[in-house]
Design a protein around this motif. Structure first.
Motif, PDB file in Angstrom:
ATOM      1  N   THR A 144       0.837  -1.199   0.000  1.00 24.68           N
ATOM      2  CA  THR A 144       0.000   0.000   0.000  1.00 24.68           C
ATOM      3  C   THR A 144       0.868   1.244   0.000  1.00 24.68           C
ATOM      4  O   THR A 144       1.792   1.364   0.805  1.00 24.68           O
ATOM      5  N   VAL A 145       0.558   2.159  -0.908  1.00 29.22           N
ATOM      6  CA  VAL A 145       1.170   3.483  -0.871  1.00 29.22           C
ATOM      7  C   VAL A 145       0.094   4.424  -0.343  1.00 29.22           C
ATOM      8  O   VAL A 145      -1.061   4.390  -0.767  1.00 29.22           O
ATOM      9  N   HIS A 146       0.472   5.208   0.657  1.00 26.46           N
ATOM     10  CA  HIS A 146      -0.436   6.136   1.326  1.00 26.46           C
ATOM     11  C   HIS A 146      -0.040   7.561   0.946  1.00 26.46           C
ATOM     12  O   HIS A 146       1.133   7.932   1.095  1.00 26.46           O
ATOM     13  N   ALA A 147      -0.992   8.357   0.478  1.00 33.77           N
ATOM     14  CA  ALA A 147      -0.767   9.783   0.235  1.00 33.77           C
ATOM     15  C   ALA A 147      -1.050  10.508   1.544  1.00 33.77           C
ATOM     16  O   ALA A 147      -2.094  10.296   2.165  1.00 33.77           O
ATOM     17  N   LEU A 148      -0.102  11.337   1.968  1.00 37.87           N
ATOM     18  CA  LEU A 148      -0.216  11.985   3.281  1.00 37.87           C
ATOM     19  C   LEU A 148      -0.312  13.505   3.158  1.00 37.87           C
ATOM     20  O   LEU A 148       0.266  14.100   2.245  1.00 37.87           O
ATOM     21  N   LYS A 149      -0.985  14.114   4.123  1.00 30.60           N
ATOM     22  CA  LYS A 149      -1.168  15.567   4.143  1.00 30.60           C
ATOM     23  C   LYS A 149      -0.061  16.294   4.903  1.00 30.60           C
ATOM     24  O   LYS A 149      -0.155  17.491   5.133  1.00 30.60           O
ATOM     25  N   THR A 150       0.985  15.586   5.262  1.00 29.94           N
ATOM     26  CA  THR A 150       2.116  16.174   5.974  1.00 29.94           C
ATOM     27  C   THR A 150       3.407  15.801   5.246  1.00 29.94           C
ATOM     28  O   THR A 150       3.498  14.741   4.642  1.00 29.94           O
ATOM     29  N   GLU A 151       4.404  16.684   5.329  1.00 32.04           N
ATOM     30  CA  GLU A 151       5.688  16.400   4.672  1.00 32.04           C
ATOM     31  C   GLU A 151       6.501  15.372   5.445  1.00 32.04           C
ATOM     32  O   GLU A 151       7.241  14.599   4.856  1.00 32.04           O
ATOM     33  N   HIS A 152       6.380  15.381   6.763  1.00 33.32           N
ATOM     34  CA  HIS A 152       7.185  14.489   7.596  1.00 33.32           C
ATOM     35  C   HIS A 152       6.351  13.925   8.743  1.00 33.32           C
ATOM     36  O   HIS A 152       5.531  14.630   9.319  1.00 33.32           O
ATOM     37  N   ILE A 153       6.628  12.693   9.063  1.00 29.22           N
ATOM     38  CA  ILE A 153       6.107  12.079  10.276  1.00 29.22           C
ATOM     39  C   ILE A 153       7.297  11.981  11.217  1.00 29.22           C
ATOM     40  O   ILE A 153       8.319  11.388  10.870  1.00 29.22           O
ATOM     41  N   GLU A 154       7.186  12.593  12.367  1.00 29.81           N
ATOM     42  CA  GLU A 154       8.273  12.592  13.341  1.00 29.81           C
ATOM     43  C   GLU A 154       8.054  11.469  14.339  1.00 29.81           C
ATOM     44  O   GLU A 154       7.082  11.494  15.095  1.00 29.81           O
ATOM     45  N   LEU A 155       8.942  10.489  14.326  1.00 36.18           N
ATOM     46  CA  LEU A 155       8.849   9.342  15.228  1.00 36.18           C
ATOM     47  C   LEU A 155      10.245   8.910  15.655  1.00 36.18           C
ATOM     48  O   LEU A 155      11.215   9.116  14.922  1.00 36.18           O
ATOM     49  N   PRO A 156      10.363   8.267  16.812  1.00 42.69           N
ATOM     50  CA  PRO A 156      11.665   7.723  17.197  1.00 42.69           C
ATOM     51  C   PRO A 156      12.061   6.590  16.259  1.00 42.69           C
ATOM     52  O   PRO A 156      11.204   5.920  15.671  1.00 42.69           O
ATOM     53  N   LYS A 157      13.340   6.366  16.098  1.00 42.44           N
ATOM     54  CA  LYS A 157      13.856   5.332  15.192  1.00 42.44           C
ATOM     55  C   LYS A 157      13.250   3.964  15.487  1.00 42.44           C
ATOM     56  O   LYS A 157      12.962   3.196  14.582  1.00 42.44           O
ATOM     57  N   ASP A 158      13.041   3.646  16.753  1.00 43.61           N
ATOM     58  CA  ASP A 158      12.546   2.320  17.134  1.00 43.61           C
ATOM     59  C   ASP A 158      11.023   2.255  17.270  1.00 43.61           C
ATOM     60  O   ASP A 158      10.489   1.339  17.888  1.00 43.61           O
ATOM     61  N   ALA A 159      10.299   3.206  16.665  1.00 47.55           N
ATOM     62  CA  ALA A 159       8.832   3.211  16.747  1.00 47.55           C
ATOM     63  C   ALA A 159       8.277   1.890  16.223  1.00 47.55           C
ATOM     64  O   ALA A 159       8.793   1.319  15.257  1.00 47.55           O
ATOM     65  N   ALA A 161       5.597  -0.732  14.423  1.00 45.71           N
ATOM     66  CA  ALA A 161       4.798  -0.667  13.201  1.00 45.71           C
ATOM     67  C   ALA A 161       3.407  -0.124  13.500  1.00 45.71           C
ATOM     68  O   ALA A 161       2.840   0.630  12.710  1.00 45.71           O
ATOM     69  N   ALA A 162       2.850  -0.472  14.651  1.00 46.35           N
ATOM     70  CA  ALA A 162       1.516   0.020  15.026  1.00 46.35           C
ATOM     71  C   ALA A 162       1.514   1.539  15.196  1.00 46.35           C
ATOM     72  O   ALA A 162       0.589   2.218  14.736  1.00 46.35           O
ATOM     73  N   LEU A 163       2.540   2.089  15.822  1.00 48.51           N
ATOM     74  CA  LEU A 163       2.624   3.538  15.998  1.00 48.51           C
ATOM     75  C   LEU A 163       2.813   4.231  14.650  1.00 48.51           C
ATOM     76  O   LEU A 163       2.169   5.248  14.371  1.00 48.51           O
ATOM     77  N   ILE A 164       3.678   3.690  13.825  1.00 43.93           N
ATOM     78  CA  ILE A 164       3.880   4.276  12.492  1.00 43.93           C
ATOM     79  C   ILE A 164       2.567   4.220  11.708  1.00 43.93           C
ATOM     80  O   ILE A 164       2.169   5.195  11.075  1.00 43.93           O
ATOM     81  N   GLY A 165       1.885   3.073  11.772  1.00 45.94           N
ATOM     82  CA  GLY A 165       0.601   2.937  11.093  1.00 45.94           C
ATOM     83  C   GLY A 165      -0.420   3.935  11.588  1.00 45.94           C
ATOM     84  O   GLY A 165      -1.192   4.500  10.798  1.00 45.94           O
ATOM     85  N   PHE A 166      -0.442   4.186  12.894  1.00 40.59           N
ATOM     86  CA  PHE A 166      -1.348   5.184  13.452  1.00 40.59           C
ATOM     87  C   PHE A 166      -1.067   6.555  12.851  1.00 40.59           C
ATOM     88  O   PHE A 166      -1.986   7.271  12.430  1.00 40.59           O
ATOM     89  N   MET A 167       0.200   6.940  12.786  1.00 39.59           N
ATOM     90  CA  MET A 167       0.570   8.252  12.249  1.00 39.59           C
ATOM     91  C   MET A 167       0.259   8.350  10.751  1.00 39.59           C
ATOM     92  O   MET A 167      -0.176   9.394  10.275  1.00 39.59           O
ATOM     93  N   ILE A 168       0.478   7.265  10.027  1.00 40.08           N
ATOM     94  CA  ILE A 168       0.128   7.243   8.604  1.00 40.08           C
ATOM     95  C   ILE A 168      -1.376   7.453   8.440  1.00 40.08           C
ATOM     96  O   ILE A 168      -1.813   8.310   7.664  1.00 40.08           O
ATOM     97  N   ASN A 169      -2.171   6.685   9.154  1.00 36.56           N
ATOM     98  CA  ASN A 169      -3.629   6.791   9.023  1.00 36.56           C
ATOM     99  C   ASN A 169      -4.158   8.133   9.502  1.00 36.56           C
ATOM    100  O   ASN A 169      -5.128   8.652   8.942  1.00 36.56           O
ATOM    101  N   ALA A 170      -3.541   8.735  10.504  1.00 36.39           N
ATOM    102  CA  ALA A 170      -3.979  10.043  10.997  1.00 36.39           C
ATOM    103  C   ALA A 170      -3.717  11.145   9.974  1.00 36.39           C
ATOM    104  O   ALA A 170      -4.351  12.202  10.028  1.00 36.39           O
ATOM    105  N   ASN A 171      -2.806  10.915   9.044  1.00 38.24           N
ATOM    106  CA  ASN A 171      -2.439  11.927   8.045  1.00 38.24           C
ATOM    107  C   ASN A 171      -2.819  11.529   6.625  1.00 38.24           C
ATOM    108  O   ASN A 171      -2.380  12.150   5.666  1.00 38.24           O
ATOM    109  N   SER A 172      -3.637  10.516   6.483  1.00 41.56           N
ATOM    110  CA  SER A 172      -3.962   9.956   5.167  1.00 41.56           C
ATOM    111  C   SER A 172      -4.928  10.825   4.353  1.00 41.56           C
ATOM    112  O   SER A 172      -5.927  11.314   4.862  1.00 41.56           O
TER     113      SER A 172
END
Length: 184
Positions: A144-159, A161-172
């Motif tokens: 899946t390629v997700h188009a996002l409304k933000t230029e960057h998602i700021e997360l710690p390196k060890d985030a 997959a669930a946290l990254i997925g949350f941020m992706i979906n929040a900006n989809s």
């Protein structure tokens, strides 16, 4: 008459929305919708002996307002209770609409500048190929390629997959998928 107009307007809005959604698509010369992955996309480990090469991927421009993209590869059929994340890449610049074959290596040398690879469920920051348990029905691998409304998602390196997925979906703003299968 007013009720008929509301129904007509609703119908036109749904049709326009469907038409716009149809324009955002994901394709590959390596893998094809509904087809079986090849040994190139099979993991090398966990009892599998594949080449662990990420496929080439190409997508059309996302919806209006797209500022970046994210890419996920997910197996919902993994016997974990929560599926299996095979690859996560985010902060893909809006002017990038493709990844070359084998872009998902640990060093990310073939990825565009600024792209971040999240930690997969294999524990690596790279593409991890298919490796379902022997005897399972073929698993689905959802690219899946997700188009996002933000230029960057700021997360710690060890985030996770669930946290990254949350941020992706929040900006989809939208997404395009390609589903392939693999069983052994």
């Amino acid at each position: 008459m007013i009720k008929q107009c509301k129904v007509l307007i609703f119908g036109l809005a749904v049709a326009a929305s469907s038409a716009l959604a149809g324009e955002f698509s994901l394709t590959s010369q390596t893998i094809h919708e509904g087809a079986m992955l090849t040994n190139e996309q099979v993991f090398n480990g966990f009892g599998c002996s594949g080449e662990n090469i990420s496929p080439d991927l190409k997508w059309t421009s996302g919806p209006s307002g797209t500022k970046s993209y994210a890419l996920t590869v997910y197996d919902p059929d993994a016997p974990t209770g929560s599926g299996w994340w095979h690859w996560i890449a985010y902060n893909i610049p809006a002017n990038v609409t493709e990844f070359s074959k084998n872009a998902g290596t640990e060093d990310g040398a073939l990825l565009p500048a600024g792209v971040v690879q999240g930690r997969s469920d294999f524990g690596s920051y790279s593409f991890g190929g298919a490796c379902p348990p022997e005897g399972d029905n073929a698993h689905r691998y959802i690219f899946t390629v997700h188009a996002l409304k933000t230029e960057h998602i700021e997360l710690p390196k060890d985030a996770s997959a669930a946290l990254i997925g949350f941020m992706i979906n929040a900006n989809s703003l939208g997404k395009a998928t390609l589903v392939a299968t693999y069983g052994r």
